[in-house]
Enzyme design. Structure first.
Site, short mmCIF file in Angstrom:
data_model
loop_
_atom_site.label_atom_id
_atom_site.label_comp_id
_atom_site.label_asym_id
_atom_site.label_seq_id
_atom_site.Cartn_x
_atom_site.Cartn_y
_atom_site.Cartn_z
N VAL A 185 -2.35 -0.17 -6.41
CA VAL A 185 -1.78 -0.01 -5.08
C VAL A 185 -0.29 -0.32 -5.10
O VAL A 185 0.14 -1.26 -5.76
CB VAL A 185 -2.45 -1.01 -4.09
CG1 VAL A 185 -1.90 -0.86 -2.69
CG2 VAL A 185 -3.95 -0.86 -4.11
N CYS A 186 0.50 0.46 -4.35
CA CYS A 186 1.90 0.13 -4.08
C CYS A 186 2.16 0.51 -2.62
O CYS A 186 1.23 0.70 -1.86
CB CYS A 186 2.85 0.83 -5.05
SG CYS A 186 2.94 2.62 -4.85
N GLN A 187 3.41 0.64 -2.24
CA GLN A 187 3.71 0.93 -0.84
C GLN A 187 3.30 2.35 -0.45
O GLN A 187 2.71 2.56 0.60
CB GLN A 187 5.20 0.72 -0.56
CG GLN A 187 5.52 0.57 0.91
CD GLN A 187 4.92 -0.69 1.51
OE1 GLN A 187 4.87 -1.75 0.88
NE2 GLN A 187 4.44 -0.61 2.73
#
Length: 100
Positions: A55-57
């Protein structure tokens, strides 16, 4: 993602920087900043053949992180499309603080 988390006990790895992670992250996620992912991958050794969700932004950094883990032999690597932004937009819960 929620099916993998609930049914297959997927590991959730947030590859954002610590300050981004502290501002809001998926419950039960762990923070492995992208620049340190390879050196910390050993901490995920038990998860090599179980689902790992990165997950990232927005999904861009975590896409690259997926490729890194695949090169290290991880077999069930997934990218959260749209990242935390999409998770939030879908009304899913986010947790603040509590750095892991």
């Amino acid at each position: 993602a929620t099916l993998l988390i609930n049914r297959e006990d997927a590991q959730i790895i947030d590859v954002r920087e610590p300050d981004e992670y502290m501002a809001g992250h998926l419950p039960e996620s762990r923070n492995f900043p992208l620049g340190r992912l390879e050196e910390r991958a050993g901490e995920l050794e038990k998860a090599k053949n179980t689902p790992v969700i990165l997950v990232c932004q927005s999904g861009a950094r975590s896409s690259g992180a997926c490729k890194q883990l695949e090169k290290l032999g991880f077999t069930k690597v997934h990218n959260l499309d749209g990242g935390v932004n999409a998770w939030r937009a879908a009304g899913m819960p986010l947790k603040k603080g509590s750095k892991k």
